[in-house]
Design a protein around this motif. Structure first.
Motif, PDB file in Angstrom:
ATOM      1  N   HIS A 176     -56.546  15.027  13.628  1.00 44.21           N
ATOM      2  CA  HIS A 176     -55.158  15.240  14.691  1.00 44.21           C
ATOM      3  C   HIS A 176     -54.893  16.245  14.117  1.00 44.21           C
ATOM      4  O   HIS A 176     -55.703  17.356  13.619  1.00 44.21           O
ATOM      5  CB  HIS A 176     -54.072  14.685  13.777  1.00 44.21           C
ATOM      6  CG  HIS A 176     -54.636  14.229  11.971  1.00 44.21           C
ATOM      7  ND1 HIS A 176     -54.196  15.435  11.331  1.00 44.21           N
ATOM      8  CD2 HIS A 176     -54.666  13.724  11.418  1.00 44.21           C
ATOM      9  CE1 HIS A 176     -54.119  15.045  10.167  1.00 44.21           C
ATOM     10  NE2 HIS A 176     -54.946  13.507   9.378  1.00 44.21           N
ATOM     11  N   ALA A 177     -53.662  17.417  14.767  1.00 42.73           N
ATOM     12  CA  ALA A 177     -53.046  18.287  13.790  1.00 42.73           C
ATOM     13  C   ALA A 177     -53.326  18.052  12.921  1.00 42.73           C
ATOM     14  O   ALA A 177     -52.836  17.672  12.472  1.00 42.73           O
ATOM     15  CB  ALA A 177     -52.038  18.806  15.950  1.00 42.73           C
ATOM     16  N   ASP A 201     -44.052  24.128  19.527  1.00 42.09           N
ATOM     17  CA  ASP A 201     -45.682  23.805  18.646  1.00 42.09           C
ATOM     18  C   ASP A 201     -46.599  24.297  18.939  1.00 42.09           C
ATOM     19  O   ASP A 201     -47.215  24.324  19.214  1.00 42.09           O
ATOM     20  CB  ASP A 201     -45.849  22.145  19.010  1.00 42.09           C
ATOM     21  CG  ASP A 201     -46.623  21.260  17.851  1.00 42.09           C
ATOM     22  OD1 ASP A 201     -47.235  21.862  16.460  1.00 42.09           O
ATOM     23  OD2 ASP A 201     -47.429  19.693  17.546  1.00 42.09           O
ATOM     24  N   ASP A 202     -47.257  24.979  17.550  1.00 37.49           N
ATOM     25  CA  ASP A 202     -47.964  25.825  17.222  1.00 37.49           C
ATOM     26  C   ASP A 202     -49.018  25.483  16.003  1.00 37.49           C
ATOM     27  O   ASP A 202     -49.825  26.050  15.293  1.00 37.49           O
ATOM     28  CB  ASP A 202     -47.914  27.525  16.583  1.00 37.49           C
ATOM     29  CG  ASP A 202     -46.727  27.893  16.035  1.00 37.49           C
ATOM     30  OD1 ASP A 202     -46.948  27.102  14.492  1.00 37.49           O
ATOM     31  OD2 ASP A 202     -46.449  28.760  15.782  1.00 37.49           O
ATOM     32  N   ARG A 203     -48.995  24.428  15.115  1.00 41.36           N
ATOM     33  CA  ARG A 203     -49.864  23.619  14.085  1.00 41.36           C
ATOM     34  C   ARG A 203     -51.804  23.795  14.888  1.00 41.36           C
ATOM     35  O   ARG A 203     -52.070  24.336  15.841  1.00 41.36           O
ATOM     36  CB  ARG A 203     -49.288  22.311  14.034  1.00 41.36           C
ATOM     37  CG  ARG A 203     -48.564  22.101  13.475  1.00 41.36           C
ATOM     38  CD  ARG A 203     -47.875  20.355  13.509  1.00 41.36           C
ATOM     39  NE  ARG A 203     -47.988  19.877  14.177  1.00 41.36           N
ATOM     40  CZ  ARG A 203     -48.177  18.840  15.273  1.00 41.36           C
ATOM     41  NH1 ARG A 203     -48.466  17.737  13.372  1.00 41.36           N
ATOM     42  NH2 ARG A 203     -47.783  18.657  16.406  1.00 41.36           N
ATOM     43  N   LEU A 204     -52.246  23.924  13.972  1.00 38.95           N
ATOM     44  CA  LEU A 204     -53.103  24.213  13.854  1.00 38.95           C
ATOM     45  C   LEU A 204     -54.236  22.797  15.028  1.00 38.95           C
ATOM     46  O   LEU A 204     -53.391  22.227  14.604  1.00 38.95           O
ATOM     47  CB  LEU A 204     -54.620  24.043  12.541  1.00 38.95           C
ATOM     48  CG  LEU A 204     -54.642  25.193  11.774  1.00 38.95           C
ATOM     49  CD1 LEU A 204     -54.886  25.206  10.570  1.00 38.95           C
ATOM     50  CD2 LEU A 204     -54.365  26.822  13.065  1.00 38.95           C
ATOM     51  N   ASP A 262     -59.230  28.529  12.040  1.00 40.51           N
ATOM     52  CA  ASP A 262     -59.925  27.455  12.784  1.00 40.51           C
ATOM     53  C   ASP A 262     -60.114  25.831  11.969  1.00 40.51           C
ATOM     54  O   ASP A 262     -60.866  26.066  11.103  1.00 40.51           O
ATOM     55  CB  ASP A 262     -61.411  28.042  12.959  1.00 40.51           C
ATOM     56  CG  ASP A 262     -62.503  27.157  13.612  1.00 40.51           C
ATOM     57  OD1 ASP A 262     -62.132  26.690  14.578  1.00 40.51           O
ATOM     58  OD2 ASP A 262     -63.569  27.747  14.181  1.00 40.51           O
ATOM     59  N   LEU A 263     -59.561  25.147  12.824  1.00 42.07           N
ATOM     60  CA  LEU A 263     -59.852  24.371  12.197  1.00 42.07           C
ATOM     61  C   LEU A 263     -61.040  23.289  12.596  1.00 42.07           C
ATOM     62  O   LEU A 263     -61.459  23.451  13.406  1.00 42.07           O
ATOM     63  CB  LEU A 263     -58.689  23.492  13.113  1.00 42.07           C
ATOM     64  CG  LEU A 263     -58.531  21.143  13.305  1.00 42.07           C
ATOM     65  CD1 LEU A 263     -57.530  20.996  11.549  1.00 42.07           C
ATOM     66  CD2 LEU A 263     -57.474  20.335  14.239  1.00 42.07           C
ATOM     67  N   ASP A 270     -57.212  27.634  19.931  1.00 37.83           N
ATOM     68  CA  ASP A 270     -58.510  27.510  19.296  1.00 37.83           C
ATOM     69  C   ASP A 270     -59.255  28.472  18.836  1.00 37.83           C
ATOM     70  O   ASP A 270     -59.574  28.416  20.245  1.00 37.83           O
ATOM     71  CB  ASP A 270     -58.574  26.195  18.594  1.00 37.83           C
ATOM     72  CG  ASP A 270     -59.532  25.480  17.805  1.00 37.83           C
ATOM     73  OD1 ASP A 270     -58.862  26.112  16.893  1.00 37.83           O
ATOM     74  OD2 ASP A 270     -60.542  24.724  18.569  1.00 37.83           O
ATOM     75  N   PRO A 271     -59.650  28.930  17.922  1.00 35.67           N
ATOM     76  CA  PRO A 271     -58.687  29.047  16.693  1.00 35.67           C
ATOM     77  C   PRO A 271     -57.244  29.913  17.256  1.00 35.67           C
ATOM     78  O   PRO A 271     -57.312  30.515  17.776  1.00 35.67           O
ATOM     79  CB  PRO A 271     -59.888  30.185  15.474  1.00 35.67           C
ATOM     80  CG  PRO A 271     -60.606  30.884  16.861  1.00 35.67           C
ATOM     81  CD  PRO A 271     -61.199  30.168  17.960  1.00 35.67           C
TER      82      PRO A 271
END
Length: 357
Positions: A244-245, A296-299, A236-237, A304-305
């Motif tokens: 940002h990512a 693209d699967d970055r946080l 969880d970001l 989310d999460p």
């Protein structure tokens, strides 16, 4: 007043010189960017003047990633693989990107690179009513306190001739699309610190991806075993802290999420998932192959999460499982797939063990 009277009044004002002349609009300051634009004097000596007067800030910069932008082993290794002037422009902005002078290249991103991008006035973000006592001209521009100050070297397209330009770094647009676009890059990467005389200044250590404690504050990880043969990790970001990512910046930065069953009798092989910008190679027309974004699967991008599920062999249901989340800096991929990466550094951010159920 009639229209004719208004016309007469206007003519009288013109005749008497009474028409107010609009104040000239100030020319926006040039923000920092790759390669010197109009350096006044020798960059090394000018930078030495900055260091001599601002010794505490200079000490922070000396240990920063900006200072080592050109000399770091990571960059030098990557430069040997792709010796492009394009790369030197941001990593050695005081040197000729085609034939970099060693002394100027070694400055990395220097004081003059950001505070003296053009002309002889030192660029500052302090407001106009701040004390102006300085032995040099000062140009104050609020844009220098915003993302504009970082954008030219932290967001750009690939330097090739693909039919449709594609972004190699996207940090600035990620920031604009985040929950906190009004916060500046400096709020996180240059927090205020006290100097020896008690003044509050922006830190020039430039906190970033080598700082373990700082990186751990970016997100949380929850691990659970909802069934004996299944492991779930939820990342969880902290969107109130990260604008940002994650990870951002270089196109090959990634998070590696792994699980491994412990015990000599285990049946399940270790498993890994990569959260990153994932690239594929394409060949547009008859030109050379290029790297283009696949997904693209970055946080901070999409779900989310981010919940990752790993399935175990049922025979391993009674064995504990170790899990880990690691940040990695990848220089290149060798061979098919993302497991064959040339990793040049990273940080183990979170880890733990889930007992058998």
């Amino acid at each position: 007043m009639t229209r004719a009277a208004l016309r007469c009044t206007a003519l009288l004002l013109v005749a008497c010189g009474g028409v107010a002349t609009p104040a000239p609009t100030p020319t926006p300051a040039t923000m920092p960017g790759p390669a010197p634009l109009q350096r006044v004097g020798d960059a090394a000596s000018r930078n030495g003047e900055c260091v001599a007067c601002h010794d505490e800030i200079a000490a922070q910069w000396q240990d920063s990633l900006h200072r080592a932008a050109y000399t770091s082993p990571d960059f030098q290794s990557a430069l040997r693989s792709e010796p492009l002037p394009f790369c030197r422009g941001c990593h050695a902005p005081e040197a000729d990107p085609r034939r970099p002078e060693p002394e100027l290249a070694a400055l990395g991103v220097a004081c003059v690179s950001c505070h003296l991008p053009q002309g002889d006035a030192v660029l500052s973000a302090r407001p106009a009513d701040a004390p102006r006592a300085a032995p040099h001209p000062v140009l104050r521009d609020p844009a220098f306190a915003a993302a504009d100050a970082c954008a030219n070297c932290h967001e750009f397209t690939f330097p090739d001739r693909r039919p449709v330009p594609e972004y190699m770094q996207t940090t600035v647009r990620e920031h604009r699309a985040s929950t906190q676009p009004d916060r500046s890059c400096a709020d996180c990467h240059m927090p205020r610190v006290a100097t020896n005389d008690g003044a509050a200044v922006r830190s020039h250590a430039f906190s970033a991806s080598r700082d373990l404690a700082w990186m751990r504050e970016a997100f949380t990880v929850t691990a659970q075993r909802p069934a004996p043969d299944r492991v779930e990790l939820s990342l969880d970001l902290h969107e109130d802290r990260v604008g940002h990512a994650f990870p951002t910046g270089d196109l090959l930065r990634r998070l590696v999420v792994s699980v491994a069953v412990t015990g000599v009798a285990r049946r399940t092989a270790p498993q890994r998932r990569y959260l990153a910008r994932h690239w594929k190679h394409a060949r547009p027309g008859k030109g050379p192959g290029v790297r283009t974004l696949d997904h693209d699967d970055r946080l901070g991008v999409g779900e989310d999460p981010r919940v990752l599920t790993f399935t175990l062999d049922p025979a391993d249901a009674a064995l504990p499982v170790e899990w880990r989340v690691r940040y990695e800096r990848v220089e290149a991929f060798v061979g098919p797939g993302e497991d064959g990466a040339r990793v040049v550094g990273g940080l183990d951010l979170f880890e733990g063990t889930l007992p058998s159920e």
